[in-house]
Enzyme design. Structure first.
Site, PDB file in Angstrom:
ATOM      1  N   GLY A 162      39.979  40.899  28.874  1.00  0.00           N
ATOM      2  CA  GLY A 162      38.681  40.358  29.249  1.00  0.00           C
ATOM      3  C   GLY A 162      38.624  39.722  30.622  1.00  0.00           C
ATOM      4  O   GLY A 162      39.518  39.888  31.445  1.00  0.00           O
ATOM      5  N   HIS A 210      36.708  42.352  35.902  1.00  0.00           N
ATOM      6  CA  HIS A 210      36.437  42.507  37.333  1.00  0.00           C
ATOM      7  C   HIS A 210      36.373  44.000  37.612  1.00  0.00           C
ATOM      8  O   HIS A 210      36.544  44.825  36.693  1.00  0.00           O
ATOM      9  CB  HIS A 210      37.497  41.795  38.173  1.00  0.00           C
ATOM     10  CG  HIS A 210      38.912  42.124  37.780  1.00  0.00           C
ATOM     11  ND1 HIS A 210      39.455  43.384  37.950  1.00  0.00           N
ATOM     12  CD2 HIS A 210      39.887  41.378  37.198  1.00  0.00           C
ATOM     13  CE1 HIS A 210      40.702  43.387  37.518  1.00  0.00           C
ATOM     14  NE2 HIS A 210      40.994  42.189  37.037  1.00  0.00           N
ATOM     15  N   GLY A 241      38.415  45.999  38.732  1.00  0.00           N
ATOM     16  CA  GLY A 241      39.588  46.743  38.272  1.00  0.00           C
ATOM     17  C   GLY A 241      39.376  47.261  36.851  1.00  0.00           C
ATOM     18  O   GLY A 241      39.556  48.451  36.567  1.00  0.00           O
ATOM     19  N   HIS A 242      38.946  46.370  35.956  1.00  0.00           N
ATOM     20  CA  HIS A 242      38.685  46.790  34.572  1.00  0.00           C
ATOM     21  C   HIS A 242      37.569  47.843  34.523  1.00  0.00           C
ATOM     22  O   HIS A 242      37.665  48.844  33.825  1.00  0.00           O
ATOM     23  CB  HIS A 242      38.201  45.608  33.721  1.00  0.00           C
ATOM     24  CG  HIS A 242      39.194  44.490  33.566  1.00  0.00           C
ATOM     25  ND1 HIS A 242      39.046  43.273  34.179  1.00  0.00           N
ATOM     26  CD2 HIS A 242      40.333  44.410  32.853  1.00  0.00           C
ATOM     27  CE1 HIS A 242      40.051  42.486  33.848  1.00  0.00           C
ATOM     28  NE2 HIS A 242      40.849  43.145  33.055  1.00  0.00           N
ATOM     29  N   GLU A 247      47.738  50.204  37.264  1.00  0.00           N
ATOM     30  CA  GLU A 247      49.114  50.296  37.784  1.00  0.00           C
ATOM     31  C   GLU A 247      49.625  48.980  38.350  1.00  0.00           C
ATOM     32  O   GLU A 247      50.786  48.877  38.702  1.00  0.00           O
ATOM     33  CB  GLU A 247      49.195  51.384  38.855  1.00  0.00           C
ATOM     34  CG  GLU A 247      49.104  52.777  38.264  1.00  0.00           C
ATOM     35  CD  GLU A 247      49.170  53.878  39.303  1.00  0.00           C
ATOM     36  OE1 GLU A 247      49.033  53.573  40.514  1.00  0.00           O
ATOM     37  OE2 GLU A 247      49.336  55.041  38.904  1.00  0.00           O
ATOM     38  N   GLN A 277      54.571  47.071  32.535  1.00  0.00           N
ATOM     39  CA  GLN A 277      53.853  47.243  31.269  1.00  0.00           C
ATOM     40  C   GLN A 277      53.555  48.724  31.020  1.00  0.00           C
ATOM     41  O   GLN A 277      53.749  49.235  29.913  1.00  0.00           O
ATOM     42  CB  GLN A 277      52.554  46.436  31.347  1.00  0.00           C
ATOM     43  CG  GLN A 277      51.481  46.829  30.363  1.00  0.00           C
ATOM     44  CD  GLN A 277      50.317  45.868  30.378  1.00  0.00           C
ATOM     45  OE1 GLN A 277      50.459  44.723  29.972  1.00  0.00           O
ATOM     46  NE2 GLN A 277      49.164  46.313  30.840  1.00  0.00           N
ATOM     47  N   MET A 286      42.996  42.842  42.526  1.00  0.00           N
ATOM     48  CA  MET A 286      42.079  42.134  41.623  1.00  0.00           C
ATOM     49  C   MET A 286      42.826  41.731  40.363  1.00  0.00           C
ATOM     50  O   MET A 286      43.618  42.500  39.821  1.00  0.00           O
ATOM     51  CB  MET A 286      40.901  43.018  41.280  1.00  0.00           C
ATOM     52  CG  MET A 286      39.960  43.149  42.433  1.00  0.00           C
ATOM     53  SD  MET A 286      38.381  43.830  41.913  1.00  0.00           S
ATOM     54  CE  MET A 286      37.599  43.993  43.502  1.00  0.00           C
ATOM     55  N   ARG A 326      43.278  36.335  36.960  1.00  0.00           N
ATOM     56  CA  ARG A 326      43.886  35.042  37.304  1.00  0.00           C
ATOM     57  C   ARG A 326      43.542  34.583  38.723  1.00  0.00           C
ATOM     58  O   ARG A 326      43.829  33.437  39.075  1.00  0.00           O
ATOM     59  CB  ARG A 326      45.407  35.109  37.136  1.00  0.00           C
ATOM     60  CG  ARG A 326      45.840  35.224  35.669  1.00  0.00           C
ATOM     61  CD  ARG A 326      47.339  35.241  35.529  1.00  0.00           C
ATOM     62  NE  ARG A 326      47.789  35.007  34.177  1.00  0.00           N
ATOM     63  CZ  ARG A 326      48.220  35.964  33.341  1.00  0.00           C
ATOM     64  NH1 ARG A 326      48.246  37.229  33.728  1.00  0.00           N
ATOM     65  NH2 ARG A 326      48.626  35.646  32.119  1.00  0.00           N
TER      66      ARG A 326
HETATM   67  O1  PAF Z   1      47.069  44.402  30.783  1.00  0.00           O
HETATM   68  C1  PAF Z   1      46.524  43.673  29.909  1.00  0.00           C
HETATM   69  O2  PAF Z   1      45.398  43.181  30.081  1.00  0.00           O
HETATM   70  C2  PAF Z   1      47.247  43.395  28.607  1.00  0.00           C
HETATM   71  O3  PAF Z   1      48.598  43.223  28.818  1.00  0.00           O
HETATM   72  C3  PAF Z   1      46.978  44.441  27.514  1.00  0.00           C
HETATM   73  C4  PAF Z   1      47.483  45.834  27.912  1.00  0.00           C
HETATM   74  C5  PAF Z   1      45.496  44.511  27.221  1.00  0.00           C
HETATM   75  C6  PAF Z   1      47.704  44.048  26.226  1.00  0.00           C
HETATM   76  O4  PAF Z   1      47.292  42.816  25.768  1.00  0.00           O
END
Ligand code: PAF
Length: 284
Positions: A31, A34, A36-37, A148, A153, A184, A187
């Site tokens: 959540g 921005h 990026g999402h 990326e 992750q 972006m 945080r």
């Molecule tokens: O990248 C994130 O926002 C988180 O690590 C994810 C992949 C949603 C897992 O909680």
């Protein structure tokens, strides 16, 4: 756009859609959206019949002294934005539903969860791996999209998907940046004005190393100390947590820049820890 909060409900909704032949895209998020999402969502939207966005600030990926409580949240605004970019469902579960009492199963990828961010966040990738696997089993997506910026992750998630034969195609998408190059991140709101100005040095430094490589320098320790010096001079408010040159897939440290290496950094400011990376190739 539908909002679903219970894991059982998202699972039955997704199952129904898959059974009727729909291709589902999943964009997992924590959540505070921005650009990026939103760019991940738009990209995913074009490649599937239905777009599921999950919004869950996963407590299991935060260490005991980390910023779980302070993690920025704006669920109503997020719901509006997800609707605007064409999400069909926003899945917003409660922590007690995702990790109910007695929860005892964890997904771990130890080889990829030791260096880089894991040094200071030892439990982080176990939390990410577990919640992402749960999100996959709940939503049964055809494809899932991640940024990326969180390269480690992404490497962990790709590994899980291969190792567990999960029927989902993983896509990494390039980091979206502010006009001065800062990646972006939700945080970034925790940076003071002075810190925000200095934080642009993170990406400038990565570009500087890419330029040094382009001019023929390939020795990692030389390149990393040049970067460290630049950060110390131009970003005194940031404390470098790590600077590393690693193999992009296996994440082991690399001494010479060859075909392709990942230069990854983490920098701590007073209330925000920021990460960034760049892929560099010594090949002309
Ligand atoms: O990248 C994130 O926002 C988180 O690590 C994810 C992949 C949603 C897992 O909680």
């Amino acid at each position: 756009m539908k909002i679903i909060t219970h894991p059982d409900h998202i699972q039955s909704w997704c199952l129904e859609q898959r059974c009727s032949g729909a291709r589902l895209a999943l964009v997992p998020t924590m959540g505070f959206f921005h650009e990026g999402h939103l760019s991940l969502m738009r990209w995913a939207r074009e490649r599937a019949d239905l777009l599921v966005v999950s919004l869950f600030v996963n407590p299991t990926q935060f260490g005991p002294r980390e910023d779980l409580k302070r993690y920025p949240r704006a669920p109503e605004r997020d719901a509006e934005l997800a609707g605007e970019v064409g999400a069909d469902v926003l899945f917003m579960p409660q922590a007690e539903e995702m990790f109910p009492e007695g929860h005892a199963t964890w997904v771990e990828v130890p080889q990829l969860s030791r260096g880089l961010c894991a040094v200071n966040r030892p439990e982080h990738f176990r939390g990410v791996a577990t919640v992402v696997t749960k999100l996959f089993t709940l939503t049964m997506p055809t494809l899932a999209v991640f940024g990326e910026k969180d390269w480690q992750q992404l490497a962990v998630i790709r590994r899980i998907t291969r190792d567990l034969h999960l029927p989902v195609k993983i896509h990494g998408r390039p980091t979206v940046r502010e006009s001065d190059g800062l990646a972006m991140s939700s945080r970034n709101v925790h940076l003071s004005d002075q810190e925000r100005a200095q934080a642009a040095t993170i990406h400038r430094g990565l570009r500087h190393v890419a330029d040094l490589v382009a001019s023929g320098e390939t020795d990692s320790s030389f390149l990393l100390s040049a970067l460290g010096e630049m950060y110390a001079q131009e970003m005194p408010l940031g404390r470098v947590e790590y600077l590393a040159m690693v193999d992009p897939d296996q994440l082991y440290p690399v001494e010479e820049v060859g075909d392709s290496i990942l230069l990854a950094v983490a920098v701590r400011f007073s209330n925000a820890r920021l990460i960034d990376n760049i892929l560099i190739s010594a090949k002309k």
